[in-house]
Each structure stands twice: as structure tokens, then as C-alpha cells.
Design a protein around this motif. Sequence first.
Motif, PDB file in Angstrom:
ATOM      1  N   TRP A  42     -15.829  10.566  19.853  1.00 53.30           N
ATOM      2  CA  TRP A  42     -15.044  11.188  18.785  1.00 53.30           C
ATOM      3  C   TRP A  42     -15.135  12.705  18.779  1.00 53.30           C
ATOM      4  CZ3 TRP A  42     -17.890  13.981  15.238  1.00 53.30           C
ATOM      5  CH2 TRP A  42     -19.269  13.730  15.209  1.00 53.30           C
ATOM      6  N   TYR A  43     -15.990  13.283  19.628  1.00 52.30           N
ATOM      7  CA  TYR A  43     -16.147  14.740  19.637  1.00 52.30           C
ATOM      8  C   TYR A  43     -14.865  15.459  20.052  1.00 52.30           C
ATOM      9  CZ  TYR A  43     -21.282  14.764  19.147  1.00 52.30           C
ATOM     10  OH  TYR A  43     -22.563  14.650  18.692  1.00 52.30           O
ATOM     11  N   ALA A  44     -14.065  14.808  20.909  1.00 54.39           N
ATOM     12  CA  ALA A  44     -12.839  15.430  21.439  1.00 54.39           C
ATOM     13  C   ALA A  44     -13.138  16.791  22.053  1.00 54.39           C
ATOM     14  CB  ALA A  44     -11.776  15.560  20.341  1.00 54.39           C
ATOM     15  N   ASP A  45     -14.263  16.872  22.754  1.00 56.86           N
ATOM     16  CA  ASP A  45     -14.723  18.162  23.288  1.00 56.86           C
ATOM     17  C   ASP A  45     -14.569  18.284  24.797  1.00 56.86           C
ATOM     18  OD1 ASP A  45     -16.619  16.294  23.986  1.00 56.86           O
ATOM     19  OD2 ASP A  45     -18.344  17.576  23.560  1.00 56.86           O
ATOM     20  N   GLN A  46     -14.008  17.278  25.441  1.00 53.27           N
ATOM     21  CA  GLN A  46     -13.808  17.361  26.883  1.00 53.27           C
ATOM     22  C   GLN A  46     -12.500  18.110  27.131  1.00 53.27           C
ATOM     23  OE1 GLN A  46     -16.446  15.778  29.005  1.00 53.27           O
ATOM     24  NE2 GLN A  46     -17.175  16.172  26.937  1.00 53.27           N
ATOM     25  N   ARG A  47     -12.605  19.392  27.336  1.00 51.73           N
ATOM     26  CA  ARG A  47     -11.435  20.256  27.522  1.00 51.73           C
ATOM     27  C   ARG A  47     -11.595  21.050  28.813  1.00 51.73           C
ATOM     28  NH1 ARG A  47      -9.242  21.427  22.360  1.00 51.73           N
ATOM     29  NH2 ARG A  47      -9.777  19.705  20.957  1.00 51.73           N
TER      30      ARG A  47
END
Length: 403
Positions: free
Chosen positions: A37-42
Motif C-alpha cells: 500500500w506504500y505506492a512508493d515504487q517509482r
Amino acid sequence: MSFWLLPLFFMESALFLLTALSLAIWVYLWFGHGRFWYADQRLGRDQPISHQITSWPTVVIVVPARNEADVIERTLRSLLEQDYPGEFHVVMVDDQSDDGTGDLARQLATQHPGGTHLTVKDAEDRPAGWLGKVWALHTGLRYAEKEWPDATYRYLTDADIEHSRGNLRELVSKAECEGLDLVSLMVRLHCQHAWEKLLIPAFVYFFQKLYPFPLINDHNSPVGGAAGGCILVRNHALKQVGGIATIRAEVIDDCALGAAIKRVGKIWVGLTDSEHSIRPYAGLADIWGMVKRTAYTQLRYSPFMLVGTVVGLVLVYLLPPLVALSWPLHGSVLAGGLAVFAWLIMMYTFQPTLRLYALVPTYGMVLPVAASLYLGMTIDSAWRHWLKVGGQWKGRTGIGCTN
């Protein structure tokens, strides 16, 4: 205890236990499910991507398209106008469109300043056992192998994606600098209308829960996957797994390809807000149709997994708000308190995805509503499978549809 109080006692106990189980699941999802849920893989977030590549490898971009006349020019222009320093070619495969998609692409090839990079191929009749999109990809990849056999990468993308100018350069930089065999981005889906705002962020959230990006990107984890709108893959790795033919019958082709490549190499999947899907969903029916085509496939056509999914969605997403909102009716302080806590965790873990789509935090409260609709889509998907009614897409039914 009076006899007539026993049913009430057992009802309160059952309510407490179910709510406690729901909370326990949410605590696990919060802390133990791969930080999905972090949605931090950018791209570029973990560390700056070096652009000091002395020799940029050749890339062949393959775009399968069927009846995409409303968006194909915008997509192809964004690809032809890439600022990629190396050699690249675009192959658009017209999968038997009847709306002039191929003609528009050919016209663009003659009129655009970078049109020499674009080749338009017509897909032949699809053989038995092949899905339409995968067959179109195979057509483009076969042509690429004939014309540019030494090209290092194949870039597979959808016909309704608008790419930022630096997208190809960023993807290749990521792959080259980190020795990756596949780099994939989940593009920003269209999210402007009311139904889109309710359902699209939830779709992205659920997708990340099914395929936690941090676990996909962990080379020691067996979890594999990809996002079909944006997949850069090394040609030698693609050949090593048997080519695109290895997933010829896969409805969820992107995740199947990502899993196959991970078995032989390293992959990375992330989110982006610079690559956009440019086709809006007209309403609930459009989103419903998109999901029901693949929902039961995701469950491997298993009635047992369907029952488990229904029970799980009710327990995890619907029970907490129902128990919390009905607190005055059941009067159980413990169950009500646990339900509120579970609902708060639900809303909290949804926030990074909501920020990705620039939505206010209060949208987190309606995640249970979205979950109930996706539950209906999943049941509908199974029902249509049992009735042997294939999901229609792009004017075709069942196998052979281009996603």
C-alpha cells in the motif's frame, strides 16, 4: 443466564470474533503484506537514475491496436517524439480494425517528421489457442526480429497510452544501470469522472495487493508480475522463456509475462504519474466490463477460490463499516471499537494511492463501496464463465480479443 439471553450472547460473541478476525487481517495487510500500500515504487525514487550511458541500445516498440481510431494518433505521436538518444523503431500492429485505425497510423507515418520510425503491420487471422492481443504482439515481435534482430530491447505498450518525452530514456536507463531484464510501469489510468474516482484508485490499490510491487522487485521473492501498458523487456530474456508464444493463451498476459521473465532474470515494476491512459471510462458499465473479463481468470476459474474471495471481501472490506455504522443497533462496544479500528486502517492504507490520483483523503471512506462493486463484477465474471459467455471486447467475444 436466562435461556432467552443465550442466542443474544452467541450473536454478540460471533460478531466480536468476526470483527476481531477482520482487524487481524488488516493489521497483517498493514505490516506484513510486502508494503503493497506504500505506492512508493517509482522510477528514480529509490536512487537517481544515471543518464551517463555511453552507448544507448536499440529499442523496438510494439503497439497492438484494434479499433483505436479515437486515440491512436495521440499515442503514436508521443512515441515518435521520444527524446531517446539511441536508435528506436515503432511497429504498430493493426489487429483487423474496422474503424480506420491502420489508415490513420499510415497517414501519420507519412506526415509526421519522425514518421520514418513508424511501421504499420496488419495482423493475420489469429490461430487457434491464441488471444488477440498476444497474437498482435507476436506479429510485431516477429517483424522486429526480422528487421532488427540485434536490437537489445522490445518495448510493449498499449494503443491508448500517452507517453512523456523522456519515458523510453528513463526505462532503458533503469534497465541498463541495474541489470534488469524487464522494467514495467503501471500507467496513470483515466480518473476524472465520478465512477472513475470511485473505482479506479480502488482498482490500482487491489492490483497492488494482489501483486505487491516491493515483492515483485525483490529478486529473492517468487512473486512476479508486470503492468501491460508499459513493458520494456530484454530480447534475449524474452527468447529465453520461449518468446511471447509462452503466454499465447493468457488473459492476464502482462502478469504472466512478468512472472515468466522473473524466472530467468531480474524485473522491476512501479507506478508513474507521467504516463497516462487517454481513454476515459464512460461510466460504471465500462469499468464493469473491463473487470469482468479477467476477474474469474484471476481466480483460475476455481469455484472454491470464488467462494473464498466473496467471503474475504465481505469480511475484510464490508464487515468493519457495517458493524461500525450499526453500533446503535447491536450495542457491542468491543465489536464496534474493533470495527472502527479496522476501518481506520483500511482508510489509512488507501491514502498513498489516493494521493497518486490527487483525490482528497475522505475518499478512503468509500473503499468498501468500491469493494462491493468489484465483488459484483467478480461474481458476474464467474457467472458468464459458467454460462460459457465470453467477455466481449473490441467487437469480439472470448478468446481472440485485444485488450
